[in-house]
Design a protein around this motif. Structure first.
Motif, PDB file in Angstrom:
ATOM      1  N   TYR A   1      -3.721 -34.300   3.300  1.00 24.49           N
ATOM      2  CA  TYR A   1      -4.609 -33.445   2.515  1.00 24.49           C
ATOM      3  C   TYR A   1      -6.044 -33.422   3.028  1.00 24.49           C
ATOM      4  O   TYR A   1      -6.850 -32.624   2.569  1.00 24.49           O
ATOM      5  CB  TYR A   1      -4.606 -33.899   1.046  1.00 24.49           C
ATOM      6  CG  TYR A   1      -3.264 -33.748   0.397  1.00 24.49           C
ATOM      7  CD1 TYR A   1      -2.803 -32.501  -0.006  1.00 24.49           C
ATOM      8  CD2 TYR A   1      -2.445 -34.850   0.209  1.00 24.49           C
ATOM      9  CE1 TYR A   1      -1.552 -32.358  -0.581  1.00 24.49           C
ATOM     10  CE2 TYR A   1      -1.193 -34.711  -0.372  1.00 24.49           C
ATOM     11  CZ  TYR A   1      -0.760 -33.467  -0.762  1.00 24.49           C
ATOM     12  OH  TYR A   1       0.471 -33.327  -1.333  1.00 24.49           O
ATOM     13  N   ALA A   2      -6.357 -34.270   3.995  1.00 20.23           N
ATOM     14  CA  ALA A   2      -7.742 -34.370   4.464  1.00 20.23           C
ATOM     15  C   ALA A   2      -8.213 -33.085   5.135  1.00 20.23           C
ATOM     16  O   ALA A   2      -9.272 -32.551   4.810  1.00 20.23           O
ATOM     17  CB  ALA A   2      -7.902 -35.557   5.405  1.00 20.23           C
TER      18      ALA A   2
ATOM     19  N   GLY B   1      -6.432 -43.658  -6.460  1.00 23.34           N
ATOM     20  CA  GLY B   1      -6.599 -43.955  -5.051  1.00 23.34           C
ATOM     21  C   GLY B   1      -7.048 -42.726  -4.273  1.00 23.34           C
ATOM     22  O   GLY B   1      -7.412 -41.698  -4.849  1.00 23.34           O
ATOM     23  N   TYR B   2      -7.030 -42.840  -2.966  1.00 17.18           N
ATOM     24  CA  TYR B   2      -7.453 -41.744  -2.099  1.00 17.18           C
ATOM     25  C   TYR B   2      -6.264 -40.856  -1.772  1.00 17.18           C
ATOM     26  O   TYR B   2      -5.122 -41.308  -1.745  1.00 17.18           O
ATOM     27  CB  TYR B   2      -8.055 -42.299  -0.803  1.00 17.18           C
ATOM     28  CG  TYR B   2      -9.361 -43.012  -1.030  1.00 17.18           C
ATOM     29  CD1 TYR B   2     -10.521 -42.287  -1.283  1.00 17.18           C
ATOM     30  CD2 TYR B   2      -9.443 -44.389  -1.004  1.00 17.18           C
ATOM     31  CE1 TYR B   2     -11.721 -42.926  -1.506  1.00 17.18           C
ATOM     32  CE2 TYR B   2     -10.645 -45.044  -1.225  1.00 17.18           C
ATOM     33  CZ  TYR B   2     -11.778 -44.301  -1.472  1.00 17.18           C
ATOM     34  OH  TYR B   2     -12.970 -44.924  -1.697  1.00 17.18           O
ATOM     35  N   PRO B   3      -6.515 -39.577  -1.476  1.00 16.07           N
ATOM     36  CA  PRO B   3      -5.401 -38.683  -1.122  1.00 16.07           C
ATOM     37  C   PRO B   3      -4.811 -39.066   0.234  1.00 16.07           C
ATOM     38  O   PRO B   3      -5.481 -39.676   1.073  1.00 16.07           O
ATOM     39  CB  PRO B   3      -6.045 -37.296  -1.076  1.00 16.07           C
ATOM     40  CG  PRO B   3      -7.498 -37.532  -0.933  1.00 16.07           C
ATOM     41  CD  PRO B   3      -7.784 -38.876  -1.516  1.00 16.07           C
TER      42      PRO B   3
ATOM     43  N   GLU C   1      -5.210 -45.695 -11.791  1.00 15.70           N
ATOM     44  CA  GLU C   1      -5.744 -45.885 -10.455  1.00 15.70           C
ATOM     45  C   GLU C   1      -5.074 -44.859  -9.549  1.00 15.70           C
ATOM     46  O   GLU C   1      -3.898 -44.994  -9.222  1.00 15.70           O
ATOM     47  CB  GLU C   1      -5.508 -47.315 -10.003  1.00 15.70           C
ATOM     48  CG  GLU C   1      -6.279 -48.305 -10.868  1.00 15.70           C
ATOM     49  CD  GLU C   1      -6.156 -49.740 -10.405  1.00 15.70           C
ATOM     50  OE1 GLU C   1      -5.857 -49.952  -9.210  1.00 15.70           O
ATOM     51  OE2 GLU C   1      -6.355 -50.623 -11.238  1.00 15.70           O
TER      52      GLU C   1
ATOM     53  N   SER D   1      -8.651 -30.092   2.813  1.00 12.68           N
ATOM     54  CA  SER D   1      -9.828 -30.299   1.962  1.00 12.68           C
ATOM     55  C   SER D   1     -11.102 -30.000   2.733  1.00 12.68           C
ATOM     56  O   SER D   1     -12.036 -29.375   2.210  1.00 12.68           O
ATOM     57  CB  SER D   1      -9.883 -31.732   1.456  1.00 12.68           C
ATOM     58  OG  SER D   1      -8.793 -31.998   0.620  1.00 12.68           O
TER      59      SER D   1
END
Length: 164
Positions: free
Chosen positions: A35-36, A29-31, A27, A39
């Motif tokens: 990092y958003a 999960g989201y970063p 699992e 990206s």
């Protein structure tokens, strides 16, 4: 893992024999929020595209083969192997576990424990290595949802005595 039947929308669980072909259920999960933005910037209209704009590989194929060989050479004492066999056999006789650990699953479990020992800098596997990789290795193969699987795996590990 799931598969998408051609005639239907959505996904269905894999047939019983197929999950055993996966090594682990992880699992991720989201970063993290850090990092958003990078990206988004990498996907934006001014992003550089094409060959040469990808990060360099972390290792090449010969290096990967050397790592795999080193992991495979990590010693597993016969008492630790007996412990692994007892755990797998016990998993096949528990009503709470839908599908017991197969011989292929037992081999993958041992290899994952060898990898953990190798990453910890040890040339040998301990019962703790077997226990530490149990959730990801068994989670994909015992036919239960994640929370139920983790609880069943924890009970299995508690009930089967580890070698000293």
């Amino acid at each position: 893992a799931t598969h998408n039947p051609h005639e239907q929308h959505g996904t269905n669980p894999l047939p019983e024999a197929q999950p055993d072909r996966f090594a682990m259920r992880l699992e991720i999960g989201y970063p993290a929020a850090d990092y958003a933005r990078p990206s988004l910037a990498a996907a934006g209209p001014h992003a550089r595209r094409g060959a040469g704009h990808y990060p360099a590989p972390a290792l090449d194929i010969p290096a990967l083969h050397r790592l795999l060989a080193a992991v495979a050479a990590t010693a597993v004492d016969p008492r630790v192997q007996d412990y692994l066999v007892r755990l797998a056999r016990e998993s096949r006789h528990r009503a709470e576990i839908a599908t017991g650990v197969s011989p292929r699953g037992t081999i993958i479990w041992q290899r994952a424990a060898q990898a953990r020992a190798f990453l910890d800098g040890r040339p040998f596997v301990t019962p703790v290595d077997i226990q530490e990789v149990a959730r990801p290795v068994l989670g994909v193969r015992i036919g239960l949802e994640a929370a139920e699987a983790n609880a069943a795996i924890d009970r299995l590990l508690a009930d089967v005595e580890a070698p000293a």
